[in-house]
Design a protein around this motif. Structure first.
Motif, PDB file in Angstrom:
ATOM      1  N   LEU A 144       5.859 -55.407  -9.877  1.00  0.00           N
ATOM      2  CA  LEU A 144       6.145 -55.428 -11.406  1.00  0.00           C
ATOM      3  C   LEU A 144       7.541 -55.106 -11.587  1.00  0.00           C
ATOM      4  N   TYR A 145       8.228 -54.498 -10.757  1.00  0.00           N
ATOM      5  CA  TYR A 145       9.769 -54.001 -11.076  1.00  0.00           C
ATOM      6  C   TYR A 145      10.481 -55.479 -11.202  1.00  0.00           C
ATOM      7  N   LEU A 146      10.080 -56.323 -10.247  1.00  0.00           N
ATOM      8  CA  LEU A 146      10.480 -57.741 -10.184  1.00  0.00           C
ATOM      9  C   LEU A 146      10.100 -58.676 -11.481  1.00  0.00           C
ATOM     10  N   LEU A 147       8.748 -58.311 -11.585  1.00  0.00           N
ATOM     11  CA  LEU A 147       8.251 -59.408 -12.965  1.00  0.00           C
ATOM     12  C   LEU A 147       8.943 -58.796 -14.154  1.00  0.00           C
ATOM     13  N   VAL A 148       9.187 -57.797 -14.395  1.00  0.00           N
ATOM     14  CA  VAL A 148       9.919 -57.407 -15.285  1.00  0.00           C
ATOM     15  C   VAL A 148      11.255 -57.813 -15.711  1.00  0.00           C
ATOM     16  N   GLY A 149      11.955 -57.835 -14.584  1.00  0.00           N
ATOM     17  CA  GLY A 149      13.356 -58.448 -14.419  1.00  0.00           C
ATOM     18  C   GLY A 149      13.367 -59.933 -14.398  1.00  0.00           C
ATOM     19  N   ALA A 163      16.065 -57.297 -19.843  1.00  0.00           N
ATOM     20  CA  ALA A 163      15.206 -57.483 -18.801  1.00  0.00           C
ATOM     21  C   ALA A 163      15.759 -56.602 -17.757  1.00  0.00           C
ATOM     22  N   ALA A 164      16.986 -56.617 -17.376  1.00  0.00           N
ATOM     23  CA  ALA A 164      17.489 -56.011 -16.221  1.00  0.00           C
ATOM     24  C   ALA A 164      17.314 -54.232 -16.599  1.00  0.00           C
ATOM     25  N   SER A 165      17.840 -54.044 -17.714  1.00  0.00           N
ATOM     26  CA  SER A 165      17.768 -52.755 -18.135  1.00  0.00           C
ATOM     27  C   SER A 165      16.151 -51.970 -17.973  1.00  0.00           C
ATOM     28  N   ALA A 166      15.122 -52.976 -18.510  1.00  0.00           N
ATOM     29  CA  ALA A 166      13.763 -52.447 -18.471  1.00  0.00           C
ATOM     30  C   ALA A 166      13.502 -52.423 -17.036  1.00  0.00           C
ATOM     31  N   SER A 167      13.853 -53.174 -15.910  1.00  0.00           N
ATOM     32  CA  SER A 167      13.443 -53.167 -14.668  1.00  0.00           C
ATOM     33  C   SER A 167      13.905 -52.077 -13.957  1.00  0.00           C
ATOM     34  N   VAL A 168      15.284 -51.682 -14.331  1.00  0.00           N
ATOM     35  CA  VAL A 168      15.993 -50.721 -13.385  1.00  0.00           C
ATOM     36  C   VAL A 168      15.405 -49.211 -13.887  1.00  0.00           C
ATOM     37  N   THR A 169      15.032 -48.988 -15.333  1.00  0.00           N
ATOM     38  CA  THR A 169      14.573 -47.955 -15.937  1.00  0.00           C
ATOM     39  C   THR A 169      13.278 -47.621 -15.351  1.00  0.00           C
ATOM     40  N   PHE A 170      12.273 -48.997 -14.990  1.00  0.00           N
ATOM     41  CA  PHE A 170      11.074 -48.748 -14.484  1.00  0.00           C
ATOM     42  C   PHE A 170      11.267 -48.233 -13.052  1.00  0.00           C
ATOM     43  N   PHE A 171      11.884 -48.941 -12.621  1.00  0.00           N
ATOM     44  CA  PHE A 171      12.247 -48.637 -10.909  1.00  0.00           C
ATOM     45  C   PHE A 171      12.526 -47.232 -10.571  1.00  0.00           C
ATOM     46  N   THR A 238      10.575 -50.426 -21.145  1.00  0.00           N
ATOM     47  CA  THR A 238      10.208 -51.300 -20.210  1.00  0.00           C
ATOM     48  C   THR A 238       9.127 -52.500 -20.623  1.00  0.00           C
ATOM     49  N   TYR A 239       8.113 -52.267 -21.755  1.00  0.00           N
ATOM     50  CA  TYR A 239       7.426 -52.904 -22.207  1.00  0.00           C
ATOM     51  C   TYR A 239       8.353 -54.135 -23.149  1.00  0.00           C
ATOM     52  N   GLU A 240       9.140 -53.332 -23.957  1.00  0.00           N
ATOM     53  CA  GLU A 240      10.070 -54.122 -24.984  1.00  0.00           C
ATOM     54  C   GLU A 240      11.185 -55.227 -24.020  1.00  0.00           C
TER      55      GLU A 240
END
Length: 487
Positions: A144-149, A163-171, A238-240
């Motif tokens: 999911l980290y990758l799917l978000v990004g 997308a990059a910010s959301a992925s990093v936050t999630f990770f 992350t959702y956004e």
């Protein structure tokens, strides 16, 4: 010491899910056609459903020599979880196809990561020890980290969260929570020497404080997966920043994995006070912050945080509340997926959820999709005609009262009343008079909505699936049927 035997029939759901990931990868490499990749993932998801139903409640496998503890444990709850994970994967694929055809993400990698995440979800449902559980959770989460990004936004769109910010936050927050959970598991193992769920016990004697600290850390670490307070702040951004179908998967499959993991722990170890406190904070914070949201996806994100609090509440009862929590979790997943699916169908392919005002008059332009969204919101709020959500909430309140946690039942009811404000606000907006061109608007996309005779519904198959699912959850006796099936 006797040799360990492996029941391969019990492992069929895992084989089907993992085999789907491998076949999707091969289809992308050898055939290199999006249709073949989509078909492979859809077929693999259906095969996983069939495998889970076939295995049923067979004996466990990867058992200790004494036979009293197994690492892979089939059960009605595990089979139900596998079916839900596979169905969600196929549903997310259906919502993603229009955007993938436009090139918003590479189809092969996208579908492979979805299948890998499905494999982790199946492993979580059947896990019989802490190691299998945590490995399954990470297998569910890592893709999911990758799917978000992977997201590429629609032309000219300026999202609030990249997308990059959301992925990093999630990770980053996921890594922290995993470290906390692993530390808790290590402390508990050091104090009790147990890893299999059937052997987990509360600490006693000189090692009791170490075991109690381990349980607390384990619960807090796993609470991240359901976006429980205090590890909840990752969810809205992350959702956004995610593609809408992936936001739907995060809000449903990822949360379901966390519920299963927490249930496996609280059934056997005493964490009632901590779980009740987390439930109180989570539902209250989620509902109060949701009242102020102006973006649709962020509103649903905070709403899902509040819903996680409702799920945690019966888990504070231990084994007596697991069935009520499982029933509520399954119907929350269905209703939440319908809501995200309708939003994805109403928006252009590859777009964000947009401002809430974008949906003004949506039900007038797309009556069936509007009705499906209203039904899902009513179910999440616990109002008619969403009878499934209503009776699922009643199941939770009834379990809390019977378990002697009347104060927590009152908190659940009060929070449900608070949540009505934003659920009713969105539902009413769907049937409000559409914005008239020439009047100043908050979101530029409102002008687009007003000047089109219908919303850009680019997912007819997904819309049909959403409507069919919405009609199914109207049946008020469905929660009781599922409750009986898990008994």
């Amino acid at each position: 010491m006797s040799a360990q035997t492996v029941d391969h029939v019990s492992l069929l759901p895992l084989y089907a899910a993992a085999g789907t990931a491998v076949l999707v990868l091969l289809a992308d490499l050898l055939v290199a056609r999006r249709g073949a990749v989509f078909g492979t993932l859809a077929t693999g998801g259906l095969a996983t459903v069939a495998a889970a139903i076939i295995t049923g409640s067979r004996a466990g496998t990867f058992c200790a020599p004494t036979g009293d503890a197994c690492s892979w444990v089939p059960s009605p709850l595990a089979a139900t979880a596998a079916v839900v994970f596979a169905a969600l994967t196929v549903g997310v694929l259906a919502l993603s196809i229009p955007a993938l055809r436009l090139g918003t993400a590479p189809a092969g990698e996208y579908c492979f990561l979805l299948a890998a995440s499905m494999t982790g979800g199946v492993a979580v449902g059947y896990a019989g020890d802490l190691i299998t559980l945590i490995v399954g959770l990470e297998t569910l989460t890592l893709p999911l980290y990758l799917l978000v990004g992977l997201r590429r936004f629609a032309p000219g769109e300026k999202p609030m969260t990249s997308a990059a910010s959301a992925s990093v936050t999630f990770f980053l927050i996921s890594v922290i929570s995993t470290a906390i959970a692993l530390l808790g598991a290590a402390l508990n193992y050091a104090a009790t020497g147990a890893l299999h769920f059937d052997r987990l016990i509360n600490g006693s004697g000189p090692t009791a404080p170490v075991a109690e600290a381990g349980v607390a850390l384990l619960v807090v670490g796993l609470a991240f997966k359901v976006a429980a307070v205090p590890l909840h702040a990752w969810a809205p951004p992350t959702y956004e920043g995610s593609p809408l179908p992936i936001a739907a998967y995060l809000s449903t499959a990822s949360k379901l994995g966390g519920v299963l993991a927490l249930a496996a722990i609280v059934v056997r170890l005493d964490a009632a006070t901590l779980t009740a406190f987390l439930a109180l904070l989570t539902m209250t914070v989620g509902n109060l912050v949701a009242l102020r949201q102006t973006r649709m996806v962020r509103l649903l994100a905070w709403s899902s945080i509040a819903q996680a609090g409702y799920i945690l509440a019966p888990l504070s009862l231990g084994a007596d509340g697991v069935q009520a929590a499982a029933v509520y979790a399954v119907f929350f997943v269905i209703l939440e997926f319908i809501a995200f699916g309708v939003i994805a169908a109403l928006r252009p392919a590859g777009a964000t959820g947009g401002d809430i005002l974008y949906y003004r008059g949506a039900a007038r332009r797309s009556p069936w999709l509007g009705a499906a969204l209203v039904l899902s919101l009513a179910g999440l709020a616990g109002l008619p005609p969403g009878l499934a959500g209503l009776f699922a909430k009643i199941t939770i309140v009834d379990a809390l009262i019977e378990g002697g946690e009347t104060w927590l039942a009152v908190v659940v009811v009060l929070n449900a009343v608070v949540a009505l404000a934003y659920y009713v606000r969105v539902a009413a907006l769907l049937y409000a008079t559409p914005t008239v061109p020439g009047i100043p608007v908050v979101d530029p996309t409102l002008l687009e909505a007003a000047t089109h005779p219908r919303f850009p519904v680019t997912r007819p198959l997904a819309a049909a699936l959403i409507t069919a699912a919405a009609a199914a959850v109207v049946l008020g006796f469905a929660p009781q049927l599922l409750f009986n099936a898990l008994s």
